[in-house]
Enzyme design. Structure first.
Site, mmCIF file in Angstrom:
data_model
loop_
_atom_site.group_PDB
_atom_site.id
_atom_site.type_symbol
_atom_site.label_atom_id
_atom_site.label_comp_id
_atom_site.label_asym_id
_atom_site.label_seq_id
_atom_site.Cartn_x
_atom_site.Cartn_y
_atom_site.Cartn_z
ATOM 1 N N CYS A 277 0.394 -1.056 0.427
ATOM 2 C CA CYS A 277 0.096 -0.553 0.058
ATOM 3 C C CYS A 277 0.637 1.810 -0.487
ATOM 4 O O CYS A 277 0.964 2.318 -0.935
ATOM 5 C CB CYS A 277 -1.120 -0.194 1.467
ATOM 6 S SG CYS A 277 -0.667 -1.465 2.267
ATOM 7 N N ARG A 306 7.022 -11.746 5.507
ATOM 8 C CA ARG A 306 5.676 -11.378 6.715
ATOM 9 C C ARG A 306 6.199 -12.095 7.362
ATOM 10 O O ARG A 306 7.106 -13.433 6.733
ATOM 11 C CB ARG A 306 4.500 -11.553 6.523
ATOM 12 C CG ARG A 306 4.028 -10.577 5.945
ATOM 13 C CD ARG A 306 1.952 -10.428 6.184
ATOM 14 N NE ARG A 306 1.753 -9.625 4.993
ATOM 15 C CZ ARG A 306 0.242 -9.403 5.050
ATOM 16 N NH1 ARG A 306 -0.398 -10.156 4.820
ATOM 17 N NH2 ARG A 306 -0.462 -8.138 4.343
ATOM 18 N N GLN A 324 1.304 -11.415 -3.310
ATOM 19 C CA GLN A 324 -0.079 -10.562 -3.599
ATOM 20 C C GLN A 324 -0.645 -10.401 -5.331
ATOM 21 O O GLN A 324 0.412 -9.945 -5.821
ATOM 22 C CB GLN A 324 -0.542 -9.628 -2.951
ATOM 23 C CG GLN A 324 -0.492 -9.760 -1.205
ATOM 24 C CD GLN A 324 -1.235 -8.895 -0.372
ATOM 25 O OE1 GLN A 324 -2.232 -8.268 -1.002
ATOM 26 N NE2 GLN A 324 -0.270 -7.856 0.543
ATOM 27 N N ASP A 326 -2.283 -7.706 -6.031
ATOM 28 C CA ASP A 326 -2.538 -6.816 -5.017
ATOM 29 C C ASP A 326 -3.244 -6.099 -5.747
ATOM 30 O O ASP A 326 -2.342 -5.436 -7.030
ATOM 31 C CB ASP A 326 -1.567 -5.882 -4.236
ATOM 32 C CG ASP A 326 -1.739 -5.363 -3.118
ATOM 33 O OD1 ASP A 326 -3.178 -5.322 -2.677
ATOM 34 O OD2 ASP A 326 -1.485 -5.045 -1.964
ATOM 35 N N HIS A 328 -4.785 -1.875 -5.385
ATOM 36 C CA HIS A 328 -5.441 -0.163 -4.558
ATOM 37 C C HIS A 328 -5.855 0.991 -5.450
ATOM 38 O O HIS A 328 -5.310 1.602 -5.766
ATOM 39 C CB HIS A 328 -4.377 0.659 -3.304
ATOM 40 C CG HIS A 328 -3.568 -0.405 -3.148
ATOM 41 N ND1 HIS A 328 -2.432 -0.955 -3.190
ATOM 42 C CD2 HIS A 328 -3.566 -1.016 -1.273
ATOM 43 C CE1 HIS A 328 -1.901 -2.000 -2.294
ATOM 44 N NE2 HIS A 328 -2.610 -2.057 -0.981
ATOM 45 N N LYS A 412 -12.128 -5.127 6.409
ATOM 46 C CA LYS A 412 -12.315 -5.702 5.890
ATOM 47 C C LYS A 412 -13.466 -6.759 5.346
ATOM 48 O O LYS A 412 -13.932 -7.383 6.276
ATOM 49 C CB LYS A 412 -11.197 -6.962 6.109
ATOM 50 C CG LYS A 412 -9.464 -6.677 5.807
ATOM 51 C CD LYS A 412 -8.248 -6.791 5.893
ATOM 52 C CE LYS A 412 -8.315 -8.040 7.124
ATOM 53 N NZ LYS A 412 -7.586 -9.163 6.655
ATOM 54 N N HIS A 458 -8.198 -1.620 -0.668
ATOM 55 C CA HIS A 458 -6.991 -2.739 -1.022
ATOM 56 C C HIS A 458 -7.776 -3.803 -0.971
ATOM 57 O O HIS A 458 -8.929 -4.234 -0.554
ATOM 58 C CB HIS A 458 -6.546 -2.908 0.888
ATOM 59 C CG HIS A 458 -5.722 -1.647 0.690
ATOM 60 N ND1 HIS A 458 -4.245 -1.395 1.401
ATOM 61 C CD2 HIS A 458 -6.624 -0.580 1.520
ATOM 62 C CE1 HIS A 458 -4.671 -0.685 2.075
ATOM 63 N NE2 HIS A 458 -5.487 0.271 2.233
HETATM 64 C C1 TSB Z 1 -4.644 -6.158 -0.043
HETATM 65 N N1 TSB Z 1 -2.692 -3.568 1.661
HETATM 66 C C2 TSB Z 1 -4.069 -5.613 1.867
HETATM 67 C C3 TSB Z 1 -3.772 -5.393 0.086
HETATM 68 O O1 TSB Z 1 -3.819 -4.177 -0.278
HETATM 69 C C4 TSB Z 1 -2.706 -6.155 2.838
HETATM 70 O O2 TSB Z 1 -1.922 -7.148 2.224
HETATM 71 N N2 TSB Z 1 -4.117 -6.758 3.213
HETATM 72 S S1 TSB Z 1 -4.154 -8.678 4.037
HETATM 73 O O3 TSB Z 1 -3.040 -8.496 4.198
HETATM 74 O O4 TSB Z 1 -5.257 -8.959 4.459
HETATM 75 O O5 TSB Z 1 -3.235 -9.421 2.486
HETATM 76 C C5 TSB Z 1 -3.783 -10.014 1.688
HETATM 77 C C6 TSB Z 1 -3.566 -11.864 1.077
HETATM 78 O O6 TSB Z 1 -2.567 -12.098 1.381
HETATM 79 C C7 TSB Z 1 -4.618 -12.215 2.469
HETATM 80 O O7 TSB Z 1 -5.751 -12.250 2.453
HETATM 81 C C8 TSB Z 1 -4.518 -13.520 2.071
HETATM 82 O O8 TSB Z 1 -5.210 -14.570 1.650
HETATM 83 C C9 TSB Z 1 -2.946 -13.779 1.820
HETATM 84 N N3 TSB Z 1 -1.745 -13.559 2.681
HETATM 85 C C10 TSB Z 1 -1.787 -13.749 4.236
HETATM 86 N N4 TSB Z 1 -1.142 -14.234 4.695
HETATM 87 C C11 TSB Z 1 -0.629 -14.937 3.753
HETATM 88 C C12 TSB Z 1 1.197 -16.031 3.752
HETATM 89 N N5 TSB Z 1 1.365 -15.385 5.887
HETATM 90 N N6 TSB Z 1 0.564 -16.857 3.611
HETATM 91 C C13 TSB Z 1 0.045 -17.253 1.903
HETATM 92 N N7 TSB Z 1 -0.440 -15.975 1.751
HETATM 93 C C14 TSB Z 1 -1.096 -14.741 2.999
HETATM 94 ZN ZN ZN Z 2 -3.053 -3.002 0.338
#
Ligand code: TSB
Ligand code: ZN
Length: 587
Positions: A277, A306, A324, A326, A328, A412, A458
């Site tokens: 983001c 992460r 992702q 992803d 925005h 969300k 997002h």
């Molecule tokens: C959608 N900032 C927002 C983005 O713009 C975001 O990061 N959202 S999130 O934290 O929910 O992460 C997006 C998606 O990543 C989640 O819905 C999930 O499907 C996936 N995700 C989250 N953590 C993991 C992980 N450790 N391993 C694999 N996929 C993951």
């Molecule tokens: Zn985001």
């Protein structure tokens, strides 16, 4: 699948069975000492110190046999109550029990023990009346487990088992376990050479093999096409940012424990990014915007890092390095409803294409008490949550609410699915954010010429390519649709000597048309090659012999079918191209 823990009768039964197993282990390993043996969703386990010995595959049947013997013997299970000091005296030679007892509440003076024949264990109970009732059990697996889960402590041996009240229920359960194991994407990923991991790369950092890379590329192309049509603009940004970037966004204050530690490069401090983001906010602010430009939809297939606990990482499903799908979306307050709706429609459209039917919508809200996790601004949260509720209630979807699941910046709508093994996971997400645009001082000029702050949505449709691939492998048991799978067509000449030439000609025809085709020209038996093609879950296997060569035809089998169909080679090519274009399962 039933949850043993939630069924009172099975809960007690499995608890007693854990004791039965411990007694059998004690008979076979007289020096064994026991830590804890709880009931879990799938049955029970016991953590055991075997005085240096390590459980192997052959040991489980041996222990089971001993358990059967004790059960037949039919001793009663008897409860005694003793004081804390008596308990300490009774178990003085057992450091694990002493540890447990000494952590018990001072005031709680009554400690209970359960005995059956020559075996006594410290336990709160309740238990069955007699070991005789334990007839239908199975020891399932074993692993090492650090005492108290701490890697600095001694490694104990953990044995898992399960017990039922009837043979039929046990067998049903075992069948279901086998089915789940078969579906587990980690097994499929290995069998079909989709991904691997290596200690030298690190935990939660899978490597996508060539087959996996084809699947991922196909997913990327698929969703990119859809997003292009919906007016998204894709960008590329670095997978690091400075600490200041994440201080500006608020991640540093509210998301730090999910981030890798910072690193110093010259005078700059960097972090591996956990989200994209902030980068996209800066791209938005690179230009001035009028209300007429909005919505602006910035998409990226973006790699994030992460911190996930080492016990939580799992195959491709929960990783520490992920990509992702992803985007925005920068919108005016009036555009929130319409734009949110488009995202939900896109999610449903994608799920339909992939045949995903079993999912739940979750409205993820903040926990107002948790000031650490959530940005502290009641007005902002109230506005965002009520807007999101209003939007959701305006379309026809059912959802449930979960407190404490929101992002730190806003509420969300998450979509949850159930993987073959383990608890539910979130795939797609669509989030409403009034905060980050403010923190990055984003603006647009409204129709009256005033400077306004946009709202950000997002969203990630697949979530991550990693998690989506894990899930789709489990849904399909690895039998992917034609357009998605690594090898679409496998050609087997009946006899290399006579049919290889023709097979090569067909191979060229197909690969010239961008069909992912393999030619199995090994000197192996036809039946062996066909079986392997099926094990690799190739959607179409061509068998080319005399007749095909003479008539310019191909004979093919679809995955999972014994039926052979013969068509002109040109017709086959057209059918495959058509099925791919329509993204259907097979020809
Ligand atoms: C959608 N900032 C927002 C983005 O713009 C975001 O990061 N959202 S999130 O934290 O929910 O992460 C997006 C998606 O990543 C989640 O819905 C999930 O499907 C996936 N995700 C989250 N953590 C993991 C992980 N450790 N391993 C694999 N996929 C993951
Ligand atoms: Zn985001």
């Amino acid at each position: 699948m039933i949850n043993i823990k939630e069924d009172e009768k099975l809960n007690i039964m499995n608890h007693s069975c854990a004791h039965l197993m411990a007694q059998a282990v004690k008979h076979l390993y007289p020096n064994a000492k026991f830590w804890v043996g709880p009931v879990i969703e799938d049955g029970f386990y016991y953590d055991i110190d075997l005085d240096g010995e390590v459980i192997t595959e052959e040991d489980l049947p041996r222990i089971e046999k001993e358990m059967k013997k004790i059960s037949k013997d039919g001793k009663r299970i008897v409860r005694h109550e003793i004081s804390k000091s008596e308990a300490l005296e009774m178990f003085k030679d057992d450091p694990y029990k002493v540890d447990l007892i000494s952590h018990m509440d001072e005031d709680n003076t009554v400690i209970s023990c359960y005995s059956q024949g020559d075996f006594t264990d410290l336990c709160r109970g309740p238990h069955l009346e007699s070991v005789k009732e334990l007839k239908y059990f199975k020891l399932l697996k074993f692993s090492g487990a650090y005492w108290k889960g701490d890697s600095k402590n001694k490694m104990l041996q953990r044995i898992y088992g399960v017990c039922f009240d009837t043979e039929e229920r046990l067998n049903d359960h075992l069948r279901e376990l086998a089915e789940r194991a078969e579906r587990d994407h980690r097994k499929i990923g290995k069998d079909l050479s989709i991904f691997m991991s290596h200690d030298l790369v690190g935990k939660g950092m899978p490597l996508w093999l060539p087959n996996g890379a084809i699947i991922r590329k196909n997913l990327e192309n698929y969703i990119y096409e859809k997003e292009q049509k919906l007016g998204y603009m894709h960008v590329y940004t670095p997978c690091v940012g400075t600490v200041d970037l994440y201080k500006t966004s608020g991640h540093w204050d509210h998301y730090k424990e999910n981030m890798f530690p910072k690193m110093q490069v010259d005078e700059e401090e960097f972090v591996l990014r956990p989200m994209n983001c902030p980068h996209h906010m800066l791209i938005y602010s690179n230009e001035l915007h009028s209300y007429r430009d909005l919505p602006i939809r910035i998409g990226e297939f973006a790699t994030d890092f992460r911190y996930e606990a080492s016990g939580a990482v799992k195959g491709l499903e929960r990783v520490r390095c992920m990509c992702q799908n992803d985007a925005h979306l920068f919108v005016t307050p009036e555009q929130i409803g319409e734009e949110f709706k488009r995202v939900v429609e896109l999610i449903l459209d994608v799920y339909k294409d992939f045949g995903i039917k079993d999912y739940k919508f979750r409205l993820s809200l903040r926990d107002p008490e948790d000031k650490e996790k959530y940005f502290d601004d009641d007005n902002m949260w109230n506005e965002a949550e009520s807007k999101l509720r209003e939007v959701l209630d305006s379309f026809d979807i059912k959802y449930y609410e979960a407190i404490g699941e929101a992002a730190f910046y806003g509420p969300k709508l998450d979509v949850e699915v159930k993987p073959a093994v383990g608890p539910e996971i979130t795939l797609s997400t669509c989030q409403l954010d009034f905060l980050l645009p403010r923190r990055f001082e984003l603006s647009y000029i409204d129709s009256e010429g005033n400077k306004k702050t946009p709202v950000v949505i997002h969203r990630a449709i697949f979530g991550t390519f990693d998690r989506f691939t894990a899930f789709i492998l489990e849904e399909t048991k690895g039998a992917l649709p034609l357009w998605l799978c690594p090898t679409e067509v496998n050609i087997i000449p009946v006899n290399n000597e006579y049919h290889l030439e023709y097979a090569k000609k067909i191979y060229k025809e197909l690969s010239d048309n961008k069909i992912r085709v393999k030619l199995d020209d090994r000197n192996e038996k036809l039946s062996y090659k066909m079986r392997e093609s099926s094990i690799k879950k190739v959607p179409l296997t061509l068998i080319l012999g005399d007749k095909e060569k003479e008539n310019g035809t191909v004979s093919f089998r679809r995955f999972g079918s014994q039926e052979t169909t013969t068509v002109k080679s040109q017709e086959f090519l057209e059918k495959v191209l058509d099925a791919k274009a329509k993204r259907i399962q097979n020809i």
